[in-house]
Enzyme design. Sequence first.
Site, PDB file in Angstrom:
ATOM      1  N   LYS A   2       1.015  -1.323   0.087  1.00 36.79           N
ATOM      2  CA  LYS A   2      -0.275  -0.225   0.145  1.00 36.79           C
ATOM      3  C   LYS A   2       0.618   1.244   0.534  1.00 36.79           C
ATOM      4  O   LYS A   2       1.519   1.325   0.702  1.00 36.79           O
ATOM      5  CB  LYS A   2      -1.147  -0.144   1.071  1.00 36.79           C
ATOM      6  CG  LYS A   2      -2.293   0.691   1.282  1.00 36.79           C
ATOM      7  CD  LYS A   2      -2.224   2.603   0.778  1.00 36.79           C
ATOM      8  CE  LYS A   2      -2.080   2.968   1.986  1.00 36.79           C
ATOM      9  NZ  LYS A   2      -2.300   4.128   2.067  1.00 36.79           N
ATOM     10  N   GLU A   9       9.020   0.929  11.459  1.00 38.85           N
ATOM     11  CA  GLU A   9      10.026   1.713  10.933  1.00 38.85           C
ATOM     12  C   GLU A   9       9.937   2.925  10.617  1.00 38.85           C
ATOM     13  O   GLU A   9       8.491   3.148   9.827  1.00 38.85           O
ATOM     14  CB  GLU A   9      10.995   1.371   9.446  1.00 38.85           C
ATOM     15  CG  GLU A   9      11.393   0.091   9.112  1.00 38.85           C
ATOM     16  CD  GLU A   9      12.668  -0.364   9.886  1.00 38.85           C
ATOM     17  OE1 GLU A   9      13.695   1.043   9.597  1.00 38.85           O
ATOM     18  OE2 GLU A   9      13.215  -1.410   9.452  1.00 38.85           O
ATOM     19  N   CYS A  27      13.811  10.401   7.660  1.00 33.92           N
ATOM     20  CA  CYS A  27      13.632   9.800   8.726  1.00 33.92           C
ATOM     21  C   CYS A  27      15.124  10.231   9.266  1.00 33.92           C
ATOM     22  O   CYS A  27      15.028  10.498  10.881  1.00 33.92           O
ATOM     23  CB  CYS A  27      13.841   8.716   9.228  1.00 33.92           C
ATOM     24  SG  CYS A  27      13.559   7.492   8.382  1.00 33.92           S
ATOM     25  N   GLU A  52       9.326  15.427  15.819  1.00 31.38           N
ATOM     26  CA  GLU A  52      10.304  15.320  14.212  1.00 31.38           C
ATOM     27  C   GLU A  52       9.242  16.642  13.517  1.00 31.38           C
ATOM     28  O   GLU A  52       8.694  16.373  13.465  1.00 31.38           O
ATOM     29  CB  GLU A  52       9.405  13.698  13.712  1.00 31.38           C
ATOM     30  CG  GLU A  52      10.527  13.519  12.315  1.00 31.38           C
ATOM     31  CD  GLU A  52      10.010  12.760  11.600  1.00 31.38           C
ATOM     32  OE1 GLU A  52       9.231  11.985  11.929  1.00 31.38           O
ATOM     33  OE2 GLU A  52      10.780  11.336  11.163  1.00 31.38           O
TER      34      GLU A  52
END
Length: 422
Positions: free
Chosen positions: A100, A175, A209, A310
Amino acid sequence: MIEERIQELAKLETEISGKSIKQTMGYDLPYSIDNVKFIAGASRILEGKAMAEYVKEGSSAIRREPIGVVGVITPWNYPLMMVVWRAFPALAVGNSVVVKPASYTPLTTLELAKIVEKAGVPKGVFNVITGPGGVVGEELARNKNVDMIAFTGSTEVGKKLSELASSTLKKVSLELGGKAPFIVFEDADIDAATEGAVVGGLVNNGEDCANSTRYYVQESVKNKFIEVLVRKLRNVRIGNPMDINTDIGPLISNAHRERVEGYIEAGLRQGGKLIEGGKRPKIRGLEKGFFLSPAVIYTENQKSDIVQEEIFGPVFTVLPFSSYDEVIAKSNDVVYGLGASVWTKNIKIALNGVRDLRFGTVWVNEHVPVPSEMPWAGYKQSGHGASLSAYSLEEFTYIKHVYFDLTGKVRKSWYYQIYSAQ
Ligand code: NAP
């Protein structure tokens, strides 16, 4: 086959994501191809305990077997590479996958599906379903016919998927987000550190990331570091990502740009000082592009949102420190634990930093590279999966213990537990 179409795929990746063609041609595609080659080879050397007699009367061995159907949910920041990192090791050890892709960036995944089909992978083994995460992604996590979820994306969605997957207790490999510290000690080579800081912060438009985001700089070199960093950032060329001379392109969407700007405002409200950038540059002919110039903010507020959360954009937060213990404590003081770097010429500081930083990757005098042979894995709320390396293949296998009786006896020595000695 990916190599044969490298230019076309790199162009498409740039078109859908806004990252520079220089990066997709020079890094994303060649690196992904190296990843695929590594995964294909590593799947031929799976490891487990040797077959041997661990007890007197039997011989034991380990088999590694596929888990079954793996739902792979990928983010928009590395659309093609994340399919390679998650779906390809799953395939290589015998699973089938349902991918997906992120709704912003499904096109290179669909091209990859065509390549996989052309390469002769049987129908039904590599599947792609596009659609909103809240519908397709959640169904994959809930569905009893899906045996595992491999998710790469935000920590928030990772938590949601874990909850949904708990109804069937399927395996979940996560992750997730990062908030990498970039620690500059006073003995570091400031030219190298600032050069690395620019790249560490801006690679993938600051939507990576692994990006360095918190620059902890020792007091005595703080001013020099900021001065050189700002000078280098002023030379970064922002513009049309299809232009080979562009260093960084637009962010993924206007909503995301507004979110990044919101963080800059919060950083200033919470005691930070804007030193550079954070503006919407006007790019001729691309006035509607979601561009944002790299922002440098100085703050001493460790609890500020720009230090703790983040941002996923080109924002450089610089903080001072005076001692080793202080900077390690501050670096570890976030919920994330993906990547961190230490900049020093002192081997003792470097080795201590490697040990004390609670992150899945620690670089010394470098930030970002991960060879295909090495794992990319998170600590804490950055998740608990492993991409790349042989560990990524183990991730997609069950381990089966096989035991062979060696005695041929009707009553083995341990059966006394039921058949008491007569
Ligand atoms: P995201 O919002 O979490 O989305 C990732 C994927 O999950 C997309 O396919 C998305 O679909 C889907 N999704 C969204 N809501 C969902 C739900 N409720 N249930 C199931 N699936 C759902 O992340 P993103 O903004 O695309 O990517 C950026 C994030 O990825 C950052 O946090 C970054 O750190 C992380 N990341 C981590 C790594 C790593 O290796 N650790 C690598 C790359 C990126 P839609 O697009 O349809 O919403």
